[in-house]
Design an enzyme around this catalytic site. Sequence first.
Site, mmCIF file in Angstrom:
data_model
loop_
_atom_site.group_PDB
_atom_site.id
_atom_site.type_symbol
_atom_site.label_atom_id
_atom_site.label_comp_id
_atom_site.label_asym_id
_atom_site.label_seq_id
_atom_site.Cartn_x
_atom_site.Cartn_y
_atom_site.Cartn_z
ATOM 1 N N CYS A 114 -6.829 1.139 12.890
ATOM 2 C CA CYS A 114 -6.540 2.548 13.220
ATOM 3 C C CYS A 114 -6.915 3.497 12.095
ATOM 4 C CB CYS A 114 -5.059 2.702 13.559
ATOM 5 S SG CYS A 114 -4.570 1.627 14.909
ATOM 6 N N HIS A 275 -4.051 10.140 13.954
ATOM 7 C CA HIS A 275 -4.512 9.015 14.780
ATOM 8 C C HIS A 275 -3.598 8.939 15.999
ATOM 9 C CE1 HIS A 275 -5.017 5.120 16.418
ATOM 10 N NE2 HIS A 275 -3.889 4.647 15.908
ATOM 11 N N ASN A 305 -4.587 4.892 23.127
ATOM 12 C CA ASN A 305 -4.870 4.697 21.694
ATOM 13 C C ASN A 305 -6.242 4.024 21.585
ATOM 14 O OD1 ASN A 305 -5.053 3.510 19.128
ATOM 15 N ND2 ASN A 305 -2.849 3.153 18.982
HETATM 16 N N1 ACO Z 1 6.261 -1.810 30.961
HETATM 17 C C1 ACO Z 1 7.531 -2.075 31.266
HETATM 18 N N2 ACO Z 1 8.384 -2.701 30.415
HETATM 19 C C2 ACO Z 1 7.903 -3.061 29.222
HETATM 20 C C3 ACO Z 1 6.575 -2.803 28.842
HETATM 21 C C4 ACO Z 1 5.735 -2.158 29.769
HETATM 22 N N3 ACO Z 1 4.459 -1.857 29.503
HETATM 23 N N4 ACO Z 1 6.390 -3.266 27.577
HETATM 24 C C5 ACO Z 1 7.544 -3.798 27.178
HETATM 25 N N5 ACO Z 1 8.466 -3.672 28.173
HETATM 26 C C6 ACO Z 1 9.853 -4.087 28.169
HETATM 27 C C7 ACO Z 1 10.097 -5.274 27.257
HETATM 28 O O1 ACO Z 1 9.826 -6.456 27.910
HETATM 29 C C8 ACO Z 1 11.538 -5.084 26.914
HETATM 30 O O2 ACO Z 1 12.302 -5.565 27.994
HETATM 31 P P1 ACO Z 1 13.702 -6.320 27.727
HETATM 32 O O3 ACO Z 1 14.572 -5.323 27.035
HETATM 33 O O4 ACO Z 1 14.137 -6.697 29.099
HETATM 34 O O5 ACO Z 1 13.352 -7.486 26.852
HETATM 35 C C9 ACO Z 1 11.724 -3.568 26.872
HETATM 36 O O6 ACO Z 1 10.634 -3.034 27.629
HETATM 37 C C10 ACO Z 1 11.704 -3.005 25.485
HETATM 38 O O7 ACO Z 1 10.621 -3.614 24.767
HETATM 39 P P2 ACO Z 1 10.192 -3.171 23.351
HETATM 40 O O8 ACO Z 1 8.936 -3.866 22.919
HETATM 41 O O9 ACO Z 1 11.411 -3.243 22.450
HETATM 42 O O10 ACO Z 1 9.841 -1.694 23.700
HETATM 43 P P3 ACO Z 1 10.014 -0.412 22.858
HETATM 44 O O11 ACO Z 1 11.047 0.420 23.475
HETATM 45 O O12 ACO Z 1 10.050 -0.667 21.418
HETATM 46 O O13 ACO Z 1 8.609 0.257 23.179
HETATM 47 C C11 ACO Z 1 6.445 0.456 22.178
HETATM 48 C C12 ACO Z 1 7.386 -0.454 22.930
HETATM 49 C C13 ACO Z 1 6.050 1.610 23.082
HETATM 50 C C14 ACO Z 1 5.208 -0.332 21.822
HETATM 51 C C15 ACO Z 1 7.178 0.971 20.939
HETATM 52 O O14 ACO Z 1 7.702 -0.079 20.199
HETATM 53 C C16 ACO Z 1 6.304 1.766 20.077
HETATM 54 O O15 ACO Z 1 5.973 2.880 20.398
HETATM 55 N N6 ACO Z 1 5.944 1.209 18.932
HETATM 56 C C17 ACO Z 1 4.974 1.827 18.052
HETATM 57 C C18 ACO Z 1 3.790 0.988 18.084
HETATM 58 C C19 ACO Z 1 2.615 1.709 18.579
HETATM 59 O O16 ACO Z 1 2.628 2.811 19.052
HETATM 60 N N7 ACO Z 1 1.524 1.047 18.402
HETATM 61 C C20 ACO Z 1 0.299 1.632 18.721
HETATM 62 C C21 ACO Z 1 -0.763 0.803 18.170
HETATM 63 S S1 ACO Z 1 -0.622 0.570 16.496
HETATM 64 C C22 ACO Z 1 -1.154 1.924 15.828
HETATM 65 O O17 ACO Z 1 -1.997 2.582 16.351
HETATM 66 C C23 ACO Z 1 -0.510 2.344 14.600
#
Ligand code: ACO
Length: 348
Positions: A114, A275, A305
């Site tokens: 990224c 980004h 992204n």
């Molecule tokens: N659709 C539906 N449910 C989902 C999905 C999806 N696409 N993905 C995960 N879930 C579920 C999981 O299975 C989990 O279910 P459970 O509680 O029954 O086990 C629940 O949602 C929560 O999962 P988490 O992974 O804890 O989800 P979180 O609320 O943290 O959101 C996310 C995930 C959006 C990736 C978040 O962690 C985030 O924004 N992190 C930042 C990372 C990021 O943005 N990365 C981008 C790329 S890296 C970069 O560019 C820097």
Amino acid sequence: MYQSKIAGMGYYVPKNIYSNDDLTRFMDTSDEWIQERTGIKERRFADRTEETTTTMAIEAAEIAISRAGVTAQDIDFIVFATLSPDYYFPGCGVLLQREMGMREIGALDVRNQCSGFIYALSVADQFIKTGTYKNILVVGSEKHSFAMDFQTRSRNVSVIFGDGAGAVVLQPTQDNHSGILSTHLHSDGADAEILAMYYPGAHANKWLKNKPSFPDQELGGLFLTSEQLESGAALPYMDGPAVFKKAIVKFPEVIREALASNNLSEKDIDLLIPHQANLRISQYVQKLLGLRDDQVFNNIQKYGNTTAASVPIALCEAWESGKIHTGDLVCLAAFGSGFTWASALIRW
Ligand code: ACO
């Protein structure tokens, strides 16, 4: 010493649009979940057989080169950032050089995910400053769709990423008050495995906690085994919450570092182009820096992204939509896998 300026830029996104609802055909997810967590509404996916990371880069580069008032023959160096190259090796830089009929110039491939575009821009900036080159093509391009898993097991990753490319041409300028004021690069490999793709790789499982077993042979065979492929170990892995926590610390830190090194402050920023990792990260960073909505540009809603391509796509789209004016202070910032993070401050 010369100063570098962005003389031309361009971007390309594939025609195929996939909305959040479209993804529900492949995995258990929902428009509501994706929009609430990431802000993404839709993303573009490249044509599976006709488009590659290099072909998309060429589309963006042709626009950037023409806007810079030069031709492909005038380019004297290429810096190409991507994590999704056409081949494991050689890198995309030489493919772009070949396909655009360029001279036998240097082509450097940058692997900083990224932060890749800002790292690439920083390298190009040094070559311009020292007078080594006069027209450097800097590219960020990604074809994520070919390597992602669209099953429910990988939904936390595959709903986030999209394909596209952005490019700029850097040239020297005599005007010391405009152009790239400074760039700032950082890394911390302590958490290298929490946003990564482990295979194919030469690590022989040394760093991994859950190690797939080694093939029973004296030499070779560790790079990518059929067992690793079947277990999903050759797919991108992301600990989303851990990435979020680190990103909201490092983004403001590296933006403030750029401002401080130029005796400027948050209020001087005309446009921050972060980004496009996740709209919630951008909004959090905006709040921490006390920036107004009109000081921050986001387009992740439309493209997802696009990793190394996200900053040049956003920069070009912001400029095309009239959001960047002569004299404006533009800040580029990125954070991603590695972890690496970076910023660039530009007086337009
Ligand atoms: N659709 C539906 N449910 C989902 C999905 C999806 N696409 N993905 C995960 N879930 C579920 C999981 O299975 C989990 O279910 P459970 O509680 O029954 O086990 C629940 O949602 C929560 O999962 P988490 O992974 O804890 O989800 P979180 O609320 O943290 O959101 C996310 C995930 C959006 C990736 C978040 O962690 C985030 O924004 N992190 C930042 C990372 C990021 O943005 N990365 C981008 C790329 S890296 C970069 O560019 C820097």
